[in-house]
Design an enzyme around this catalytic site. Structure first.
Site, PDB file in Angstrom:
ATOM      1  N   HIS A 133      60.318  70.055  31.577  1.00  0.00           N
ATOM      2  CA  HIS A 133      59.455  70.138  32.750  1.00  0.00           C
ATOM      3  C   HIS A 133      58.123  69.422  32.528  1.00  0.00           C
ATOM      4  O   HIS A 133      57.217  69.528  33.346  1.00  0.00           O
ATOM      5  CB  HIS A 133      59.229  71.607  33.124  1.00  0.00           C
ATOM      6  CG  HIS A 133      60.515  72.314  33.444  1.00  0.00           C
ATOM      7  ND1 HIS A 133      61.071  72.340  34.708  1.00  0.00           N
ATOM      8  CD2 HIS A 133      61.398  72.961  32.644  1.00  0.00           C
ATOM      9  CE1 HIS A 133      62.218  72.998  34.676  1.00  0.00           C
ATOM     10  NE2 HIS A 133      62.442  73.379  33.428  1.00  0.00           N
ATOM     11  N   LYS A 170      38.947  78.281   3.159  1.00  0.00           N
ATOM     12  CA  LYS A 170      38.743  79.724   2.964  1.00  0.00           C
ATOM     13  C   LYS A 170      37.513  79.986   2.086  1.00  0.00           C
ATOM     14  O   LYS A 170      36.746  80.911   2.347  1.00  0.00           O
ATOM     15  CB  LYS A 170      39.998  80.355   2.339  1.00  0.00           C
ATOM     16  CG  LYS A 170      41.172  80.466   3.324  1.00  0.00           C
ATOM     17  CD  LYS A 170      42.396  81.089   2.675  1.00  0.00           C
ATOM     18  CE  LYS A 170      43.550  81.156   3.667  1.00  0.00           C
ATOM     19  NZ  LYS A 170      44.792  81.662   3.100  1.00  0.00           N
ATOM     20  N   GLU A 187      52.615  71.449   5.438  1.00  0.00           N
ATOM     21  CA  GLU A 187      52.093  71.951   4.157  1.00  0.00           C
ATOM     22  C   GLU A 187      52.848  71.400   2.947  1.00  0.00           C
ATOM     23  O   GLU A 187      52.234  71.128   1.917  1.00  0.00           O
ATOM     24  CB  GLU A 187      52.127  73.477   4.136  1.00  0.00           C
ATOM     25  CG  GLU A 187      51.158  74.092   5.127  1.00  0.00           C
ATOM     26  CD  GLU A 187      51.121  75.600   5.060  1.00  0.00           C
ATOM     27  OE1 GLU A 187      50.702  76.147   4.039  1.00  0.00           O
ATOM     28  OE2 GLU A 187      51.556  76.249   6.042  1.00  0.00           O
TER      29      GLU A 187
HETATM   30  O1  PA5 Z   1      50.900  78.611   3.847  1.00  0.00           O
HETATM   31  C1  PA5 Z   1      49.783  79.024   3.590  1.00  0.00           C
HETATM   32  O2  PA5 Z   1      49.307  79.016   2.434  1.00  0.00           O
HETATM   33  C2  PA5 Z   1      48.917  79.560   4.691  1.00  0.00           C
HETATM   34  O3  PA5 Z   1      49.478  79.304   5.936  1.00  0.00           O
HETATM   35  C3  PA5 Z   1      48.675  81.069   4.478  1.00  0.00           C
HETATM   36  O4  PA5 Z   1      49.874  81.776   4.651  1.00  0.00           O
HETATM   37  C4  PA5 Z   1      47.612  81.550   5.452  1.00  0.00           C
HETATM   38  O5  PA5 Z   1      46.400  80.878   5.202  1.00  0.00           O
HETATM   39  C5  PA5 Z   1      47.361  83.046   5.361  1.00  0.00           C
HETATM   40  O6  PA5 Z   1      47.185  83.467   4.035  1.00  0.00           O
HETATM   41  P1  PA5 Z   1      48.007  84.743   3.549  1.00  0.00           P
HETATM   42  O7  PA5 Z   1      49.445  84.358   3.709  1.00  0.00           O
HETATM   43  O8  PA5 Z   1      47.630  84.972   2.153  1.00  0.00           O
HETATM   44  O9  PA5 Z   1      47.616  85.851   4.462  1.00  0.00           O
END
Ligand code: PA5
Length: 328
Positions: free
Chosen positions: A230, A323, A214
């Site tokens: 393994h 989303k 990310e």
């Molecule tokens: O890092 C991110 O933005 C995502 O992995 C979010 O954490 C994930 O999509 C879930 O969203 P939220 O943290 O708002 O529940």
């Protein structure tokens, strides 16, 4: 992002001090954390921490559905930084229908509205979910501590002190020769990153991988010893792709002696073929300090790799697009 990374020690302190509910549950059968992505990783860290503390089992549910074993005798945390993640909301609804009284943790959103009276932990807004991991982890540790299941107060103090000492070592002012995060970013640049660890630091390895995904916007992988000896080891010793990999091996002072031996052998029999390999050692005595120090090196390394690649570490546009399309 850099300012947020530098504030990790203060975030830990602040999160432990957030007001939290006092649960009325005796003899809990376990802890269940509902969450996804950056909001679930705190659950994984809690799981490793609890294993070392010999507390009740922790299960992290990254799904719409809850497994049948979850019921009112479980401590349930529904964690979503935005408060609007559909998998977490769905699992929370199921938990409530089963008679659980989940603690909700979010900066707002649907989770806050769905929460039972006095059961919501309100997080400060303005962070990327993954940057708010300490804000989501520490309140869970606090609730567990308040129930007398495992104590963490002294560990929080140790973690904050060690993190305060670590941050300047990783900052941009520190040149690459003395800055492990910069060195790792350079080593991982233009290679395929593999983050390896023993079982205790497995959630930290996962966190490294997801931060590389990310923040740095690169594919990466994590794996765990002894299991990888393994299977994966065969590929390390024979696959020509091994030469394109950059390895980070997370080490812990309390790793099992046989895991330590395996790490040396695994290096000699396979990992030596990688184009880059660096070990990162967790710091401290307590489980919390060891988890958070190893995690913080990865957060900084993924930041520097983003800089090297010329990408902005903060936005995750495609996650937001997905989303939106799901909602539409
Ligand atoms: O890092 C991110 O933005 C995502 O992995 C979010 O954490 C994930 O999509 C879930 O969203 P939220 O943290 O708002 O529940």
């Amino acid at each position: 992002m850099l300012e947020v990374l530098r504030s990790i020690p203060e975030m830990v302190q602040r999160a432990y001090a957030l007001p939290r509910p006092c649960l009325d549950i005796s003899g809990p059968e376990g802890v269940v954390v509902l969450g996804m992505g950056g909001s679930a990783i705190g659950g994984d860290l809690l799981q490793s921490w609890m294993v070392e503390k010999r507390g009740p089992p922790v299960f992290v549910n990254r799904d719409y559905d809850l497994p049948a074993f979850v019921g009112p005798k479980h401590i349930v945390f529904a964690v979503s930084y935005s408060g609007n993640t559909e998998e977490t909301i769905s699992a929370l609804e199921q938990a409530v229908r089963r008679g659980c009284r989940p603690v909700t943790i979010s900066s707002g959103g649907a989770l806050e509205k769905m929460s039972g009276p006095g059961l919501h932990i309100k997080l400060p807004s303005g962070f990327q979910p993954r940057s708010a991991v300490p804000l989501m982890l520490l309140p869970m540790l606090g609730v567990v501590e308040d129930l007398g299941l495992a104590m963490c107060g002294a560990e929080v103090n140790e973690a904050v002190e060690l993190l305060k000492a670590l941050i300047p070592e990783l900052g941009p002012e520190r040149p690459e020769g003395e800055n492990q995060a910069k060195r790792i970013a350079l080593g991982l640049h233009k290679s395929f990153p593999m983050v390896l660890s023993g079982p205790f630091l497995a959630p930290v390895a996962k966190r490294w991988r997801t931060q590389l995904n990310e923040n740095s916007k690169v594919l990466a992988r994590e794996d765990t010893l002894p299991e990888m000896d393994h299977n994966d080891l065969v590929a390390w010793s024979e696959d020509p792709m091994a030469k394109m990999c950059g390895v980070v091996l997370l080490r812990d002072s309390r790793e099992h002696a046989r895991v330590a031996k395996r790490m040396e052998l695994t290096r000699r029999l396979g990992l030596h073929r990688a184009r880059f390999l660096e070990e990162v050692s967790s710091r401290g005595e307590g489980a919390l300090a060891r988890l958070l120090t190893a995690l913080t090196v990865g957060d900084f390394a993924s930041f520097y790799l983003a800089v090297l690649r010329g990408v902005d570490p903060t936005p995750v546009n495609v996650i937001e697009r997905l989303k939106r399309e799901l909602a539409g």
